[in-house]
Design a protein around this motif. Structure first.
Motif, PDB file in Angstrom:
ATOM      1  N   CYS A   1       0.818  -1.219   0.000  1.00 29.46           N
ATOM      2  CA  CYS A   1       0.000   0.000   0.000  1.00 29.46           C
ATOM      3  C   CYS A   1       0.849   1.266   0.000  1.00 29.46           C
ATOM      4  O   CYS A   1       0.364   2.350  -0.282  1.00 29.46           O
ATOM      5  CB  CYS A   1      -0.962  -0.008   1.180  1.00 29.46           C
ATOM      6  SG  CYS A   1      -0.156  -0.010   2.781  1.00 29.46           S
TER       7      CYS A   1
ATOM      8  N   PRO B   1      -8.057  -1.291 -14.187  1.00 22.62           N
ATOM      9  CA  PRO B   1      -8.360  -2.214 -13.090  1.00 22.62           C
ATOM     10  C   PRO B   1      -8.525  -3.675 -13.532  1.00 22.62           C
ATOM     11  O   PRO B   1      -8.046  -4.578 -12.840  1.00 22.62           O
ATOM     12  CB  PRO B   1      -9.667  -1.659 -12.526  1.00 22.62           C
ATOM     13  CG  PRO B   1      -9.588  -0.198 -12.805  1.00 22.62           C
ATOM     14  CD  PRO B   1      -8.890  -0.082 -14.125  1.00 22.62           C
TER      15      PRO B   1
ATOM     16  N   ASN C   1      -5.237  -5.253 -13.649  1.00 18.80           N
ATOM     17  CA  ASN C   1      -4.477  -5.176 -12.413  1.00 18.80           C
ATOM     18  C   ASN C   1      -4.858  -6.281 -11.438  1.00 18.80           C
ATOM     19  O   ASN C   1      -4.069  -6.672 -10.593  1.00 18.80           O
ATOM     20  CB  ASN C   1      -4.735  -3.786 -11.792  1.00 18.80           C
ATOM     21  CG  ASN C   1      -4.369  -3.710 -10.331  1.00 18.80           C
ATOM     22  OD1 ASN C   1      -3.200  -3.820  -9.987  1.00 18.80           O
ATOM     23  ND2 ASN C   1      -5.369  -3.536  -9.471  1.00 18.80           N
ATOM     24  N   HIS C   2      -6.073  -6.794 -11.552  1.00 23.40           N
ATOM     25  CA  HIS C   2      -6.561  -7.805 -10.610  1.00 23.40           C
ATOM     26  C   HIS C   2      -6.129  -9.173 -11.127  1.00 23.40           C
ATOM     27  O   HIS C   2      -6.625  -9.634 -12.153  1.00 23.40           O
ATOM     28  CB  HIS C   2      -8.088  -7.706 -10.531  1.00 23.40           C
ATOM     29  CG  HIS C   2      -8.691  -8.558  -9.465  1.00 23.40           C
ATOM     30  ND1 HIS C   2      -8.855  -9.915  -9.617  1.00 23.40           N
ATOM     31  CD2 HIS C   2      -9.159  -8.256  -8.237  1.00 23.40           C
ATOM     32  CE1 HIS C   2      -9.418 -10.408  -8.522  1.00 23.40           C
ATOM     33  NE2 HIS C   2      -9.603  -9.416  -7.674  1.00 23.40           N
TER      34      HIS C   2
ATOM     35  N   ASN D   1      -2.500  -6.439  -8.224  1.00 20.34           N
ATOM     36  CA  ASN D   1      -3.548  -6.259  -7.202  1.00 20.34           C
ATOM     37  C   ASN D   1      -3.351  -5.003  -6.359  1.00 20.34           C
ATOM     38  O   ASN D   1      -3.573  -5.010  -5.149  1.00 20.34           O
ATOM     39  CB  ASN D   1      -3.621  -7.473  -6.267  1.00 20.34           C
ATOM     40  CG  ASN D   1      -4.081  -8.712  -7.007  1.00 20.34           C
ATOM     41  OD1 ASN D   1      -5.032  -8.657  -7.791  1.00 20.34           O
ATOM     42  ND2 ASN D   1      -3.401  -9.811  -6.785  1.00 20.34           N
TER      43      ASN D   1
ATOM     44  N   ASN E   1      -4.289  -0.894  -5.657  1.00 15.33           N
ATOM     45  CA  ASN E   1      -5.384   0.015  -5.963  1.00 15.33           C
ATOM     46  C   ASN E   1      -4.970   0.728  -7.253  1.00 15.33           C
ATOM     47  O   ASN E   1      -3.836   1.208  -7.352  1.00 15.33           O
ATOM     48  CB  ASN E   1      -5.543   1.009  -4.816  1.00 15.33           C
ATOM     49  CG  ASN E   1      -6.728   1.917  -5.028  1.00 15.33           C
ATOM     50  OD1 ASN E   1      -6.910   2.475  -6.103  1.00 15.33           O
ATOM     51  ND2 ASN E   1      -7.544   2.062  -4.018  1.00 15.33           N
TER      52      ASN E   1
ATOM     53  N   ASP F   1      -9.858  -0.547   4.052  1.00 17.42           N
ATOM     54  CA  ASP F   1     -10.684  -0.023   2.978  1.00 17.42           C
ATOM     55  C   ASP F   1     -12.165  -0.029   3.340  1.00 17.42           C
ATOM     56  O   ASP F   1     -12.798  -1.067   3.375  1.00 17.42           O
ATOM     57  CB  ASP F   1     -10.450  -0.868   1.723  1.00 17.42           C
ATOM     58  CG  ASP F   1     -11.136  -0.253   0.518  1.00 17.42           C
ATOM     59  OD1 ASP F   1     -11.539   0.920   0.608  1.00 17.42           O
ATOM     60  OD2 ASP F   1     -11.267  -0.954  -0.495  1.00 17.42           O
TER      61      ASP F   1
ATOM     62  N   HIS G   1     -15.806  -6.018 -13.730  1.00 20.42           N
ATOM     63  CA  HIS G   1     -15.324  -4.627 -13.728  1.00 20.42           C
ATOM     64  C   HIS G   1     -16.314  -3.647 -14.370  1.00 20.42           C
ATOM     65  O   HIS G   1     -16.055  -2.455 -14.393  1.00 20.42           O
ATOM     66  CB  HIS G   1     -13.950  -4.534 -14.403  1.00 20.42           C
ATOM     67  CG  HIS G   1     -13.968  -4.677 -15.890  1.00 20.42           C
ATOM     68  ND1 HIS G   1     -14.233  -5.867 -16.526  1.00 20.42           N
ATOM     69  CD2 HIS G   1     -13.769  -3.768 -16.861  1.00 20.42           C
ATOM     70  CE1 HIS G   1     -14.188  -5.686 -17.831  1.00 20.42           C
ATOM     71  NE2 HIS G   1     -13.914  -4.423 -18.072  1.00 20.42           N
TER      72      HIS G   1
ATOM     73  N   GLU H   1     -15.910  -6.690  -5.708  1.00 22.34           N
ATOM     74  CA  GLU H   1     -14.456  -6.598  -5.520  1.00 22.34           C
ATOM     75  C   GLU H   1     -13.990  -5.153  -5.710  1.00 22.34           C
ATOM     76  O   GLU H   1     -13.925  -4.666  -6.844  1.00 22.34           O
ATOM     77  CB  GLU H   1     -13.770  -7.531  -6.527  1.00 22.34           C
ATOM     78  CG  GLU H   1     -12.280  -7.378  -6.649  1.00 22.34           C
ATOM     79  CD  GLU H   1     -11.549  -7.482  -5.330  1.00 22.34           C
ATOM     80  OE1 GLU H   1     -11.374  -6.424  -4.682  1.00 22.34           O
ATOM     81  OE2 GLU H   1     -11.175  -8.611  -4.956  1.00 22.34           O
TER      82      GLU H   1
ATOM     83  N   LEU I   1     -11.241  -3.729  -5.844  1.00 27.56           N
ATOM     84  CA  LEU I   1     -10.123  -3.493  -6.772  1.00 27.56           C
ATOM     85  C   LEU I   1     -10.601  -3.378  -8.216  1.00 27.56           C
ATOM     86  O   LEU I   1      -9.882  -2.898  -9.081  1.00 27.56           O
ATOM     87  CB  LEU I   1      -9.096  -4.631  -6.682  1.00 27.56           C
ATOM     88  CG  LEU I   1      -8.223  -4.704  -5.442  1.00 27.56           C
ATOM     89  CD1 LEU I   1      -7.239  -5.860  -5.547  1.00 27.56           C
ATOM     90  CD2 LEU I   1      -7.474  -3.392  -5.240  1.00 27.56           C
TER      91      LEU I   1
ATOM     92  N   SER J   1     -13.991   0.419 -11.793  1.00 33.00           N
ATOM     93  CA  SER J   1     -13.286   0.858 -12.995  1.00 33.00           C
ATOM     94  C   SER J   1     -14.056   1.931 -13.743  1.00 33.00           C
ATOM     95  O   SER J   1     -15.200   1.728 -14.146  1.00 33.00           O
ATOM     96  CB  SER J   1     -13.061  -0.357 -13.910  1.00 33.00           C
ATOM     97  OG  SER J   1     -12.720   0.052 -15.209  1.00 33.00           O
TER      98      SER J   1
END
Ligand code: UDP
Length: 570
Positions: free
Chosen positions: A159, A171, A174-175, A192, A194, A418, A519, A536, A538, A541
């Motif tokens: 983080c 996003p 990224n996941h 993964n 943010n 979060d 997403h 989720e 994360l 988007s």
């Protein structure tokens, strides 16, 4: 401790080190812009009125310049290779130093290990104690190296990481699990993080944070003298490497040459590169300050389609040139163009420099179809007739960059637990309230109409503040990037958590049925006539879009010339 502004850059220059052409390039740049940074620091200092700013311990690990990553850039600095990244890193280093933070700079894995306090050597020796930094700025190469050398502990500390990522990461890429399952897996993404931990060169997608760089700013006297000394029929070609002049450029170069004297700054070793026609006055690759001088005289800076999204067009416009560039039809993206293939984004690039096209535009920027010789011809003639003033968007001035980086450092926190799903108490405003999306009779929502904004929310202080939120519903197939933009706002991913709940969606009056990992969500499914929530966080988007879905979009206002910040964001 309070971070006090610094205007002396000598400590920073010592920290950058020596022995490589890339480092010399960055240091020349830092020295050349020192006065501008100092002036900007004083202005921002006055603007912030003694506001408390925490001094952070910051590690900067420039992965792409390490020997361990192969450092392909340094040997090309004097040969026309990409310089944009070095421009940006030089400016990031300077901004962090000027803002008064406590910096450690690493350009090798050994230095990285030393600063992190992990034992040297190969293999992953986890960092056991606490992380000795508040923030780590690095890039994808550096992230990989940290994973190798911090092992499991990277997960614990991630983080704190910020990834400088020129073209951006969406996003869905990224996941890790989602990317793997749904065909978004690339060599780069899947960390993964943010998505706002990725920081881009231009404000490409609001899913990422916009880091940027700076361009030289002129005072009024300089601006006037530039305008007086412009040579109306002088063009400079954007392309410092001979390969950028290859293939199919003869046609429009001929047209251009009919009207103007054509200059180039193409790198060459001993003789003129064969790709560059004889009528072109080639100066060879120039040092940055000499290029500025050339741009001050030129009327036109013309792009051939490559490189994409670099700093040079902003420098040209700041020096009073008009930038002419090709429109891409269809747009280039990782789906259809080699250069973008494998990059963790499906963003569609509509011209060589979409920022110049969309954020600056006419009269400074002309974006035309180069295959249409009539259109091209008339653009050249229009440019010769048009008088423009040197122009630099505030977000690319030293002050603008300091302001933005200051705000990120003081407000962005990806370590706090979060609070992903906070019901916002949306109070209805405006005329759109009352339109139902579900029910026996389907009444479509008015296109991209502001439905309401949040008030009286009992939640931890949000940044950007919740007062900036505007909830919109996109059109079918439209992304939140576009929906917010077409209403004069910008999509704000930090606000998704406030609109991703039954309470908020009741205001839109759709029946909320389920939450899924996708997403596109939150969104209204036209087929099923119901709203789906995101499970989720994360995958929140702005970029996501899909036919038959109307996205529920958290938009926000922004400052003119500083799109990264909302009006009450400072
Ligand atoms: N540049 C330079 N000399 C030249 C041409 C360009 O120093 O002859 C610099 C320019 O000032 C800009 C940087 O190269 O800041 C990067 O330019 P570009 O837009 O070409 O992006 P790149 O593809 O190199 O990242």
């Amino acid at each position: 401790q309070h971070a006090a502004f610094r205007t002396d850059l000598s400590v920073l220059l010592d920290q950058v080190g020596t022995g490589k052409e890339s480092l010399s390039f960055m240091k020349r740049r830092i020295r050349r812009l020192a006065q501008q940074w100092a002036t900007a620091a004083n202005r921002l200092d006055a603007k912030l009125q003694q506001r408390w700013r925490d001094q952070k311990k910051i590690l900067i690990h420039v992965g792409f310049l390490t020997e361990e990553s192969g450092d392909v850039f340094s040997p090309k600095v004097l040969k026309g290779g990409p310089l944009g990244e070095m421009v940006q890193w030089a400016d990031i280093l300077t901004a962090l130093h000027v803002l008064g933070h406590n910096l450690k700079i690493s350009m090798s894995v050994k230095e990285l290990q030393g600063f992190l306090g992990v034992p040297p050597g190969r293999g992953s020796c986890p960092l056991t104690g606490p992380l000795p930094f508040d923030l780590i700025y690095t890039d994808y190469h550096g992230l990989q190296q940290m994973k190798q050398h911090m092992g499991l502990s990277l997960k614990k500390h991630k983080c704190h990481v910020r990834v400088i990522d020129t073209f951006g990461t969406e996003p869905a890429y990224n996941h890790e699990e989602y990317a793997t399952l749904h065909g978004y897996r690339t060599n780069w993404g899947y960390w993964n993080l943010n998505a706002r931990q990725y920081m881009t060169m231009f404000p490409h997608t609001p899913d990422n944070s916009f880091m940027g760089f700076v361009s030289e700013e002129l005072n009024e006297t300089e601006k006037r003298s530039i305008q007086q000394n412009k040579v109306n029929n002088m063009a400079v070609v954007y392309g410092k490497e001979a390969s950028m002049w290859k293939q199919g450029k003869e046609g429009f170069l001929q047209i251009l040459h009919r009207y103007m004297e054509v200059h180039g700054t193409v790198y060459y070793e001993t003789q003129r590169p064969p790709e560059v026609p004889a009528f072109v006055k080639n100066h060879g690759l120039l040092p940055q300050h000499e290029l500025q001088q050339l741009l001050r005289k030129a009327k036109l800076f013309i792009g051939f389609g490559f490189p994409y999204e670099g700093p040079a067009p902003l420098e040209a416009i700041a020096n009073g040139c008009i930038f002419l560039q090709p429109k891409f039809h269809p747009p280039h993206s990782s789906l259809n163009h080699e250069f973008f293939r494998g990059k963790p984004t499906s963003r569609e690039v509509s011209s060589q420099h979409p920022y110049a096209e969309q954020y600056i535009g006419k009269p400074h920027v002309m974006t035309v179809d180069y295959n249409n010789s009539l259109e091209f011809d008339s653009a050249i003639r229009e440019i010769m007739r048009t008088k423009v003033k040197p122009y630099l968007p505030y977000e690319y001035t030293c002050e603008g960059m300091l302001e933005r980086v200051h705000a990120y450092i003081q407000h962005q926190d990806f370590c706090a637990p979060d609070p992903a799903f906070i019901p916002a108490n949306l109070s209805k405003q405006g005329s759109a309230g009352g339109t139902r999306i579900t029910g026996p009779l389907f009444v479509p929502l008015p296109n991209s109409t502001a439905l309401g904004w949040a008030s009286n929310v009992t939640a931890p202080p949000a940044w950007p503040p919740l007062s900036s939120l505007r909830l919109l519903v996109s059109q079918e197939g439209q992304s939140c990037v576009e929906a917010c933009q077409s209403a004069g706002f910008i999509c704000e991913p930090a606000h998704f958590r406030f609109i991703n709940n039954k309470e908020a969606l009741l205001e839109v009056q759709c029946e909320v049925v389920d939450s899924e990992i996708n997403h596109i969500l939150p969104a209204f499914s036209v087929v099923r006539q119901e709203c789906g929530l995101q499970r989720e966080p994360l995958l929140f988007s702005c970029a996501g879009h899909s036919p038959k879905y109307r996205r529920l979009c958290p938009c926000r206002d922004f400052r003119r010339g500083q799109v990264a910040l909302c009006r009450n964001c400072l």
